[in-house]
Write an enzyme that holds these catalytic residues in place. Structure first.
Site, PDB file in Angstrom:
ATOM      1  N   GLY A   5       0.824  -1.206   0.000  1.00 40.42           N
ATOM      2  CA  GLY A   5       0.000   0.000   0.000  1.00 40.42           C
ATOM      3  C   GLY A   5       0.852   1.248   0.000  1.00 40.42           C
ATOM      4  N   SER A   6       2.117   1.077  -0.423  1.00 45.04           N
ATOM      5  CA  SER A   6       3.014   2.219  -0.559  1.00 45.04           C
ATOM      6  C   SER A   6       3.175   3.004   0.732  1.00 45.04           C
ATOM      7  CB  SER A   6       2.521   3.156  -1.679  1.00 45.04           C
ATOM      8  OG  SER A   6       2.327   2.436  -2.865  1.00 45.04           O
ATOM      9  N   TYR A  11      -5.834  -8.414   1.758  1.00 46.02           N
ATOM     10  CA  TYR A  11      -4.695  -9.001   2.461  1.00 46.02           C
ATOM     11  C   TYR A  11      -5.096 -10.139   3.371  1.00 46.02           C
ATOM     12  CZ  TYR A  11      -1.626  -5.666   0.321  1.00 46.02           C
ATOM     13  OH  TYR A  11      -0.928  -4.965  -0.615  1.00 46.02           O
ATOM     14  N   SER A  22       5.259  -4.883  -1.961  1.00 47.12           N
ATOM     15  CA  SER A  22       5.371  -3.425  -2.136  1.00 47.12           C
ATOM     16  C   SER A  22       6.064  -2.803  -0.922  1.00 47.12           C
ATOM     17  CB  SER A  22       3.967  -2.871  -2.433  1.00 47.12           C
ATOM     18  OG  SER A  22       3.877  -1.483  -2.275  1.00 47.12           O
ATOM     19  N   PHE A  47      -0.978   0.382 -14.674  1.00 44.97           N
ATOM     20  CA  PHE A  47      -1.609   0.796 -13.416  1.00 44.97           C
ATOM     21  C   PHE A  47      -0.793   1.776 -12.585  1.00 44.97           C
ATOM     22  CE2 PHE A  47      -4.795  -2.279 -14.185  1.00 44.97           C
ATOM     23  CZ  PHE A  47      -4.228  -3.527 -14.391  1.00 44.97           C
ATOM     24  N   ASP A 106       6.215  -4.250 -13.933  1.00 48.34           N
ATOM     25  CA  ASP A 106       6.280  -3.269 -12.840  1.00 48.34           C
ATOM     26  C   ASP A 106       7.379  -2.259 -13.171  1.00 48.34           C
ATOM     27  OD1 ASP A 106       6.535  -1.847 -10.467  1.00 48.34           O
ATOM     28  OD2 ASP A 106       6.860  -3.597  -9.202  1.00 48.34           O
ATOM     29  N   GLY A 166       0.260  -6.515  -8.241  1.00 47.69           N
ATOM     30  CA  GLY A 166      -1.013  -6.999  -7.705  1.00 47.69           C
ATOM     31  C   GLY A 166      -1.515  -8.291  -8.316  1.00 47.69           C
TER      32      GLY A 166
END
Lengths: 354, 492
Positions: free
Chosen positions: A118-119, A130, A199, A246, A298, A329
């Site tokens: 989620g950065s 999750y 991530s 994305f 990515d 994702g």
């Protein structure tokens, strides 16, 4: 601008199943609403939009869960996922954790501390995506998963997430009831700790593992699923893939600005651990073996590949899983080959003797 | 519904997938083009029910005035699962372990939340469960021994665990020795307990606040409004609503309140007294006010004709029930009767707040376990309370519920809580459709909680158009709102 957007949207449509595309695009859209240009974050709307699920002490597909809250840190809790063969309880009936016994006195049960992505700003340990992923992970690898609800930015910047990761590691290691293995033979009864994250979670895994190695705390392995790393320099993959699947580079920049201390740039070692301000891990012999999974679509892959290369150059053991046609994702829905490849690799990684 | 998306919290019909994808593209493009599009959608737009992606997108598309797509989507993008279009070897796994099997995809969820040092308390939980099992199997000598052991173990516990264990042990003991609690509880005492509960933790405040939000919205533009409150008690919900109505742009509507409650033990007309106090408030804030109190042993004794309803063109009605409906489940047919009376009332909106738990299952052991988990979390949330007298009273208030769930049966067992999912089914069958609570109510409820001293573990969650308040990750109460399914039909 509108024209090139259209091309981009169609491209990503052709590489993932339609429901995956809808899921990730929906997240992307929601996330666009939450980031503000002034660096603040619309947390109330984020919590409203996030789909959450409670823990469940009734096993579903053989996995049950419960939450443990650490009241010293606001919002910090761990969601533990266990197979109901590791605790007493018949299918359908509630399991009450038995904290007087280890998980097993005959077998080794890996305990994977998981940090969601989620950065650093989005999602929670009780987010449905999750929760679902962790349940699948338990069944695939016959492990116990401990998902950490670490503090998020911009409200809590570096190093809060790492501190919460460390707190989680200490907590897990000190639970007698998370131990496994034969107590008399060569393998002692102990907690068999692994760490995993996607991530920003992958980024957290790295930094907690470095500290663990420095302090002589044993972590048996790291699993980094398209981890969040970066730097001031723009890499070839960032330029080539910007906005295509994305993810936009300028959004990545926003999240670093929200996480790193104010005024810092992306060569800060949290973001760029082996960059100009980074440090070598050569000689840090107890740094765990690492599984790095890179999605071929990515835009951050150059950083992730460089990370894996650096670890190798420091003589650390690295498994690289490069999934050429995978987008970020890909592991949220189990409707593609990449998902199975990843799960197989993780299973082999945490169960090396099976 | 797409199963894989459903598991991660989103409801999208497989047949709608391509259309939803198209809306996403449309909206993304419009957001890119509109100057303040994003900030408008983020700050001004009220969002509803994000699980329903299609409608969520539709709301935003309408808010942004997005033009229809310039050309129809290309043909090959229409088939949802056209695997030829997907690069690589993507397949749909049909592995049994990821596909929910009918038997296991149960909707029953039993959340368990442990706080800090409660690992010692787990032994106590094991013993309580063993005792409940013994009671269930009618092994009363074993049960008796275990109850005594619980008392012994409980003493060495601190905080919530000790209190919860004590209440559950007492309830089990009553069952073992056949000492069933007297019922009904004297109403003035339980009212007093409820007032302390109101002060000590935010559950009632949240319930009143969210219900009032929905009522206010339903009353927009109406000049004469009537609230029928099934849960009148001390009338604590209404001052806030009346003040909000007083502040309405254009002036307040005429406000009529019908308060329904059980008879007072001392035969006093407490419902009238409450009405008087509200009338005094109404006068100070210049709201035209009318009040009627109704005494009824059970809501099922009511008929629409008793309520002096006025034509719906002149008066808009809201029916409100906070922690009352579940009591009707003790008598067969009662809740159905009440819901049919509500239908006859033809309300603009029905607001319902209930405990988020299934304490009405047929099996004693299940009920015991479910309530043990639920009240443990409830008691945990009280631990941070500032005022110790309020806290003790709140514990007594909840303790009586525990006793009722565990020690009573038949018509005496009135604390028959059911989950939001179960209430949704009941309301749906009774001819109601949901009215969604949105992001504005969510935000304000969250802010209300932030002001609340005594614990920052409270969380508001959105659940398919309803709002829930919980302690950490466990939802404890749920607010839902309903309207008649045939509301759009004019004649009646």
């Amino acid at each position: 601008m509108a024209g090139s957007n259209e091309v981009n949207l169609n491209e990503s449509r052709s590489v993932v199943p339609l429901n995956t595309w809808v899921l990730i695009s929906n997240f992307k859209l929601a996330y666009n609403l939450l980031r503000r240009a002034d660096g603040t974050f619309n947390r109330e709307l984020a919590e409203f939009l996030d789909r959450k699920v409670p823990s469940n002490s009734i096993p579903v597909h053989g996995v049950w869960s419960f939450d443990h809250v650490d009241q010293r840190i606001p919002g910090l809790f761990y969601r533990l996922y266990l197979q109901d063969s590791h605790q007493r309880g018949c299918a359908g009936a509630t399991v009450i954790p038995d904290m007087d016994k280890p998980l097993s006195t005959t077998d080794i049960v890996p305990v994977i501390i998981f940090f969601h992505g989620g950065s650093f700003s989005h999602s929670s340990a009780n987010s449905a995506i999750y929760d679902t992923f962790c349940r699948r992970l338990v069944n695939v690898s016959n492990s116990v998963v401990v998902s950490v609800n670490y503090r998020r930015s911009p409200e809590h910047r570096f190093p809060c997430a790492y501190e919460d990761g460390w707190t989680a590691l200490e907590w897990v290691r000190s639970r007698k009831w998370l131990r496994s293995g034969r107590s008399e033979s060569e393998s002692e009864s102990k907690v068999y700790v692994y760490m995993a994250g996607d991530s920003s979670g992958g980024n957290i895994v790295h930094h907690v593992a470095v500290r663990a190695a420095e302090e002589g705390i044993e972590v048996l392995g790291n699993i980094l699923l398209h981890p969040l790393f970066g730097g001031e320099k723009r890499t070839e993959s960032e330029i080539r893939l910007d906005g295509k699947y994305f993810v936009k580079l300028q959004d990545r920049d926003w999240y670093w600005r929200a996480f790193l201390p104010e005024g810092e740039d992306r060569d800060h070692p949290a973001c760029n651990p082996f960059g100009p301000r980074g440090r070598s891990l050569k000689g840090l012999t107890s740094f765990p073996k690492t599984l790095v999974c890179v999605a071929g679509l990515d835009l951050l892959q150059d950083w992730q590949l460089a990370y894996a290369n650096s670890l190798s150059s420091f003589s650390h053991h690295v498994n690289l899983l490069y999934l050429k046609d995978a987008t970020i994702g890909f592991y949220f829905l189990p409707n593609n080959d990449h998902f199975s490849s990843l799960m197989d690799q993780i299973n082999n990684f945490v169960n090396p003797n099976c | 519904m797409d199963e894989l998306l459903a598991v991660v919290g989103y409801k999208v019909r497989s047949s709608d997938m391509a259309e939803v994808a198209q809306k996403l593209e449309q909206l993304e493009e419009a957001m890119g083009n509109a100057r303040d599009g994003i900030s408008q959608l983020s700050n001004d737009t009220v969002h509803f029910n994000p699980a329903d992606i299609s409608n969520w997108l539709e709301t935003m598309i309408n808010n942004l005035d997005v033009p229809p797509p310039p050309h129809p989507p290309l043909p090959q993008q229409h088939s949802d699962y056209d695997l030829k279009a997907i690069a690589g070897k993507a397949i749909y796994t049909t592995a049994a372990r990821v596909k929910p099997s009918p038997a296991e995809s149960s909707s029953s969820t039993r959340p368990l939340v442990l706080v800090d040092s409660q690992e010692n308390g787990i032994r106590l939980v094991h013993t309580l469960m063993a005792c409940a099992e013994a009671v269930h199997q009618n092994n009363l000598s074993l049960a008796e021994a275990l109850v005594k052991q619980i008392g012994f173990l409980a003493v060495s516990q601190v905080g919530a665990m000790r209190k919860v264990a004590t209440y559950f042990a007492e309830a089990l003991a009553r069952r073992i020795y056949g000492l069933y609690p007297e019922n009904p509880i004297h109403h003035s005492f339980s009212d007093m307990l409820q007032i302390h509960f109101y002060e000590t933790c935010p559950y009632l405040k949240f319930a009143h606040f969210t219900a009032n939000q929905a009522i206010l919205e339903a009353f927009q533009g109406k000049n004469r409004v009537h609230v029928i409150d099934f849960s009148m008690n001390q009338g604590m919900q209404w001052p806030a609503l009346m003040q909000a109505l007083a502040l309405r742009p254009g002036g307040p509507p005429a406000f009529r309140l019908t308060g329904i409650g059980p008879p007072a033990a001392d035969n006093s007309d407490h419902l009238q007294e409450v009405g008087w106090k509200l009338a005094q408030l109404a006068e100070t804030i210049h709201v035209e006010f009318e009040y009627r109190g109704f005494v009824a042993n059970s809501l099922a004794d009511l008929d629409a004709s008793m309520l002096e309803l006025r034509p719906s063109e002149t008066e808009a009605v809201a029916v409100n029930s906070v922690f009352e409906l579940h009591k009707l489940l003790a008598r067969p047919g009662a809740v159905e009767k009440v819901l049919s009376v509500v239908r006859q009332i033809r309300p603009e909106i029905v607001t319902v707040v209930e405990q988020e738990a299934n304490h009405n299952g047929p099996g004693f052991l299940d009920r015991f376990t479910e309530s043990l988990h639920y009240y443990s979390t409830m008691f945990d949330s009280l631990e941070g309370s500032v005022n110790s007298q309020d806290k003790v009273m709140s514990e007594v208030y909840l303790g009586k519920q525990i006793c009722n769930v565990v020690a009573c049966e038949g018509v005496d067992r009135v604390e028959r809580h059911e989950t939001l999912g179960q209430w949704r089914t009941r309301f749906g069958s009774a001819g109601f459709t949901p009215v969604h609570l949105g992001s504005n109510a969510f935000k304000q409820a969250s802010m209300l909680l932030a002001l609340f001293a005594g614990g920052d573990g409270y969380r508001v969650e959105e659940n398919n158009g309803c709002l829930m308040l919980g302690w950490h990750t466990r939802p404890l109460i749920a607010t839902s709102a309903w309207q008649l399914a045939t509301k759009s039909v004019v004649a009646h």
